[in-house]
Design an enzyme around this catalytic site. Structure first.
Site, short mmCIF file in Angstrom:
data_model
loop_
_atom_site.label_atom_id
_atom_site.label_comp_id
_atom_site.label_asym_id
_atom_site.label_seq_id
_atom_site.Cartn_x
_atom_site.Cartn_y
_atom_site.Cartn_z
CD GLN A 20 -3.07 -0.50 -0.03
OE1 GLN A 20 -3.20 0.67 -0.34
NE2 GLN A 20 -3.74 -1.48 -0.62
CB SER A 21 3.98 2.11 -1.72
OG SER A 21 4.71 3.25 -2.09
CG ASN A 22 0.50 6.78 0.54
OD1 ASN A 22 -0.67 6.62 0.21
ND2 ASN A 22 0.93 6.58 1.77
#
Ligand SMILES: Cc1ncc(COP(=O)(O)O)c(C=O)c1O
Length: 342
Positions: free
Chosen positions: A79-81
Site C-alpha cells: 500500500q505505498s503512496n
C-alpha cells in the site's frame, strides 16, 4: 551562491501548484486544550490523491526526464503512496511505470491487496511486480536494477528510484522546497510556530524540511515521529541524509546533530500497525476537523502533534505537516474498525 547552493538548478518536473494550504485546526485545538494546532496540507495536492510524495517525485522525475527516460521503476510496500504517485507522474507525463510490491506488513485479505493505493495505481496503468521481503533495501534495489536491465534489452530507457541510502537524496529536495514555501507563508501571515511535527520514514521529508529550515535561518524545533524504524536507527539515518543533501547542493550542512530530534513513541507495534494513541488521533482528526489521517503515517504524526500541543500548552503553536496517505484508509478498513467502534 546562496544558502541553498545549486537548489534552483536541479531538474524538476513541476506538477503541483504551490503553495499548499496552511490552516488553523481550531476544533482540535479546543478539544486538546493545549497549544494551537496548525496544519500544512500537503495531503491536498491535486494529483491523484496527493501527499508528500508529490513534492519528492518532482525531483526524481525531473532527473529521469533530463536523462531521457521513458519508464519509471520504483519499489515500496503493497500500500505505498510513493508508488501510487509515481504511477500518477508517469501517466501524466506519458511515461510507463513499473512498481515492485514488498511484503512489509503481515496483512492479508482483499482490501489490503486490492483496494486503496493498489486499486489507484492499477487504474493509472502501472505494471506491478511482487517481491517477498520487506526489510531488504539493498536487495530491493538490486531487483529493480534487474528489471531495468530487462527493459533496456527491450529497447526502453528506464530510470530507477532507489530505496536504500547512498544515492543522491533527490526526494528530500521537495521538502527543502516545502520549508522555503512555508517560511514565506508564515512571514506573509505574521505567524510564529513554536514546534513542527513531521513523520520520519525514509527520512526524505523530515531531512529535507529540517535542512531547508536551518539553511534559511529558521531555528524552530522539528520533531520527526517514527513510522518505520526505531529512533536508534532513524537518528543516524537522518544525520546522514542531511549531509547528503548538503553534498548534493554544494553547501555546508546547516543541521547540527542535536537538531535531529526523533520520537518513536507512536511506532509500536511496528510499520503499518495501529496503537491506541494513533487510533485516538485518527478519530480526533476526522471527528473534529474532517481530516482524513492514515494508519501508517499521518495518524502517527498527528498522535505526535497532539502530544506536543499538550506539552507546550496554551499560548504556543504546533504545526502538523499533513503528508497525506488517504487512499490507505480503504485498504486498512478492517484495522480501522477499532476507531469506528470507539
Ligand atoms: C503519506 C506518507 N506520509 C509520510 C511518509 C514518510 O515520508 P518519508 O519517506 O519522506 O520519511 C510517507 C512515506 O511513504 C507517506 O506515504
Amino acid at each position: 551562491m546562496g544558502p541553498l547552493g545549486r537548489f534552483d538548478q536541479m531538474p524538476r518536473a513541476e506538477l503541483s501548484p504551490a503553495p499548499t494550504l496552511l490552516e488553523p485546526l481550531g476544533n482540535l485545538t479546543r478539544a486538546t486544550a493545549g497549544a494551537e494546532i496548525w496544519a500544512k496540507r500537503d495531503d491536498a495536492h491535486p494529483l491523484a490523491f496527493g501527499g508528500n510524495k508529490v513534492r519528492q517525485l518532482e525531483y526524481y522525475v525531473g532527473a529521469a526526464q533530463a536523462e531521457g527516460a521513458d519508464t519509471i521503476l520504483i519499489t515500496g510496500a503493497v500500500q505505498s503512496n510513493f508508488c501510487r504517485l509515481a504511477a500518477a507522474f508517469a501517466a501524466k507525463l506519458g511515461m510507463a511505470c513499473n512498481r515492485r510490491q514488498e511484503e512489509r506488513v503481515a496483512r492479508e485479505g482483499p482490501l489490503y491487496r486490492a483496494s486503496g493505493n493498489v486499486l489507484v495505481e492499477r487504474l493509472l496503468g502501472a505494471k506491478l511486480h511482487s517481491y517477498p521481503t520487506g526489510e531488504d533495501e539493498a536487495g530491493a534495489d538490486a531487483n529493480l536494477e534487474a528489471i531495468a536491465d530487462d527493459l533496456r534489452s527491450a529497447g526502453r530507457t528506464p530510470y530507477v528510484i532507489h530505496l536504500a541510502p547512498g544515492h543522491p537524496p533527490l526526494g528530500a529536495l521537495g521538502y527543502v522546497e516545502c520549508a522555503r514555501e512555508l517560511l514565506e507563508q508564515l512571514k506573509a501571515a505574521s505567524l510564529e510556530i513554536d514546534h513542527f511535527a513531521v513523520p520520519s520514514g525514509s527520512g526524505a521529508t523530515h531531512g529535507g524540511f529540517l535542512f531547508g529550515l536551518r539553511a534559511l535561518g529558521c531555528a524552530t524545533p522539528v520533531t520527526g515521529f517514527c513510522v518505520r524504524r526505531g529512533a536508534d536507527q532513524q537518528k543516524p539515518r537522518l544525520e546522514k541524509r542531511c549531509q547528503e543533501i548538503a553534498q548534493l547542493l554544494g553547501v555546508a550542512n546547516p543541521v547540527p546533530p542535536e537538531d535531529v530530534v526523533i520520537d518513536d513513541q507512536f511506532l509500536a507495534p511496528g510499520y503499518g500497525q495501529l496503537n491506541p494513541a494513533t487510533e485516538a488521533a485518527i478519530r480526533a482528526g476526522a471527528r473534529s476537523e474532517a481530516l482524513i489521517l492514515d494508519p501508517v503515517y499521518s495518524g502517527k504524526c498527528m498522535a505526535g502533534a497532539l502530544k506536543l500541543a499538550r506539552e507546550l500548552g496554551p499560548g504556543k503553536r504546533v504545526l502538523f505537516l499533513h503528508t497525506g496517505g488517504s487512499p490507505a484508509v480503504f485498504a486498512y478498513g478492517n484495522a480501522l474498525e477499532t476507531v469506528l467502534q470507539a
